[in-house]
Design a protein around this motif. Structure first.
Motif, PDB file in Angstrom:
ATOM      1  N   ARG A  10      -5.089   7.157   0.239  1.00  0.00           N
ATOM      2  CA  ARG A  10      -4.557   5.938  -0.371  1.00  0.00           C
ATOM      3  C   ARG A  10      -4.348   6.174  -1.859  1.00  0.00           C
ATOM      4  NH1 ARG A  10      -6.756   2.124  -3.401  1.00  0.00           N
ATOM      5  NH2 ARG A  10      -8.826   2.990  -3.028  1.00  0.00           N
ATOM      6  N   LEU A  11      -3.106   6.010  -2.316  1.00  0.00           N
ATOM      7  CA  LEU A  11      -2.788   6.147  -3.733  1.00  0.00           C
ATOM      8  C   LEU A  11      -2.745   4.801  -4.440  1.00  0.00           C
ATOM      9  CD1 LEU A  11       0.087   8.801  -3.613  1.00  0.00           C
ATOM     10  CD2 LEU A  11      -2.379   9.183  -3.791  1.00  0.00           C
ATOM     11  N   LEU A  12      -2.402   3.764  -3.687  1.00  0.00           N
ATOM     12  CA  LEU A  12      -2.249   2.443  -4.287  1.00  0.00           C
ATOM     13  C   LEU A  12      -2.457   1.377  -3.240  1.00  0.00           C
ATOM     14  CD1 LEU A  12      -1.241   0.918  -6.945  1.00  0.00           C
ATOM     15  CD2 LEU A  12       0.973   0.780  -5.786  1.00  0.00           C
ATOM     16  N   ASP A  36      -8.408   3.368  -9.685  1.00  0.00           N
ATOM     17  CA  ASP A  36      -8.549   3.906  -8.337  1.00  0.00           C
ATOM     18  C   ASP A  36      -7.557   3.277  -7.366  1.00  0.00           C
ATOM     19  OD1 ASP A  36      -9.664   5.571  -6.379  1.00  0.00           O
ATOM     20  OD2 ASP A  36     -11.142   4.063  -5.781  1.00  0.00           O
ATOM     21  N   GLY A  37      -6.324   3.065  -7.834  1.00  0.00           N
ATOM     22  CA  GLY A  37      -5.277   2.530  -6.974  1.00  0.00           C
ATOM     23  C   GLY A  37      -5.346   1.048  -6.710  1.00  0.00           C
ATOM     24  N   ARG A  38      -6.256   0.368  -7.380  1.00  0.00           N
ATOM     25  CA  ARG A  38      -6.409  -1.082  -7.174  1.00  0.00           C
ATOM     26  C   ARG A  38      -6.045  -1.831  -8.448  1.00  0.00           C
ATOM     27  NH1 ARG A  38     -12.281  -1.877  -6.236  1.00  0.00           N
ATOM     28  NH2 ARG A  38     -12.395  -0.026  -7.573  1.00  0.00           N
ATOM     29  N   GLY A  55      -3.034   4.964 -10.673  1.00  0.00           N
ATOM     30  CA  GLY A  55      -1.946   4.460  -9.837  1.00  0.00           C
ATOM     31  C   GLY A  55      -0.821   3.809 -10.608  1.00  0.00           C
ATOM     32  N   GLU A  74       0.847  -1.188   0.000  1.00  0.00           N
ATOM     33  CA  GLU A  74       0.000   0.000   0.000  1.00  0.00           C
ATOM     34  C   GLU A  74       0.881   1.235   0.000  1.00  0.00           C
ATOM     35  OE1 GLU A  74      -4.004   0.107   2.158  1.00  0.00           O
ATOM     36  OE2 GLU A  74      -2.749  -1.107   3.481  1.00  0.00           O
ATOM     37  N   THR A 118       2.689   5.352  -9.749  1.00  0.00           N
ATOM     38  CA  THR A 118       3.009   5.017  -8.366  1.00  0.00           C
ATOM     39  C   THR A 118       3.405   3.552  -8.238  1.00  0.00           C
ATOM     40  OG1 THR A 118       1.447   6.698  -7.583  1.00  0.00           O
ATOM     41  CG2 THR A 118       2.111   5.011  -6.002  1.00  0.00           C
TER      42      THR A 118
END
Length: 237
Positions: free
Chosen positions: A20-22, A206-208, A44, A13, A47
């Motif tokens: 939360r970015l990732l 969305d970072g996922r 993301g 993470e 990142t």
């Protein structure tokens, strides 16, 4: 040199200022080929690349390599979307990573000249790197990364804002590097480029990390509604 792969990510993470970015993201990078990261802006991708390369501090989870830190650092390279140019000639810019590794000036320059020719900069060896065009700068950045024969190469949208000719040339450089044994992980916003280059696709939103799949499977049978919407050109909110 010992292989630095596999690279294992365990629920990593990244948070910044409470946001939360990732993550959490789990993935194993191994084998050969080209992995393409895709997703809308802000998903993301950058990142994620920076975290794997070790220039983005993770907030949680674990990153494990198959080798120790010094070997890992020496065996990988990163090409940024807007490459940093040094106040040196093209020749000395490409030779610089070898000089840092203790290679003699003559040997480093010889290797730089060979790589400059391979990426189409053979006639620009004595030019200042700062005055190159956008496509030429990206080719220089690739040559500077590949001159050390890295086991692993990360690239963050290396063809963004380049014309068709420069994009074509860079894609061929990457394919040749892959054939020579360099594992490639890159992000792109260009679906056509992903179809041309990818062996497998990682789709982020969305970072996922929502999907990981072989190229043909992702482009014909995306596993998530978000992936299908992205391929249709729909906006993802």
């Amino acid at each position: 040199m010992q292989s630095i792969l596999p690279l294992t990510l365990e629920d990593i993470e990244i948070r910044r200022n409470g946001k939360r970015l990732l993550g959490p993201v789990s993935w194993v990078l191994d084998g050969a080929g080209i992995s393409i990261l895709m997703g809308p802006n802000g998903s993301g991708k950058t990142t994620f690349l920076r975290a794997m390369h070790g220039i983005e501090r993770i907030s949680g989870g674990r990153i494990r390599w198959a080798a120790q830190a010094p070997e890992v650092q020496q065996a990988q390279a990163f090409v940024f979307q807007a490459p940093i140019m040094m106040r040196r000639t093209v020749r000395d810019s490409i030779a610089y990573p070898l000089r840092l590794r203790g290679v003699s000036r003559a040997q480093a320059r010889s290797a730089a000249e060979e790589w400059a020719a391979r990426v189409g900069l053979g006639a620009a060896l004595a030019r200042p790197a700062m005055v190159l065009s956008g496509g030429e700068k990206q080719k220089l950045a690739l040559a500077r990364a590949l001159v050390t024969a890295p086991q692993l190469l990360f690239l963050d949208e290396p063809c963004a804002n380049l014309d068709g000719r420069a994009t074509h040339d860079i894609e061929h450089i990457l394919q040749d590097a892959c054939k020579a044994g360099t594992r490639v992980v890159m992000s792109t916003h260009d679906i056509g480029q992903a179809r041309r280059l990818a062996d497998d696709v990682l789709f982020l939103h969305d970072g996922r990390l929502l999907e990981t799949a072989p190229k043909d499977q992702f482009f014909t049978r995306p596993a998530t509604p978000e992936g299908a919407a992205f391929l249709k050109g729909d906006l993802l909110l």
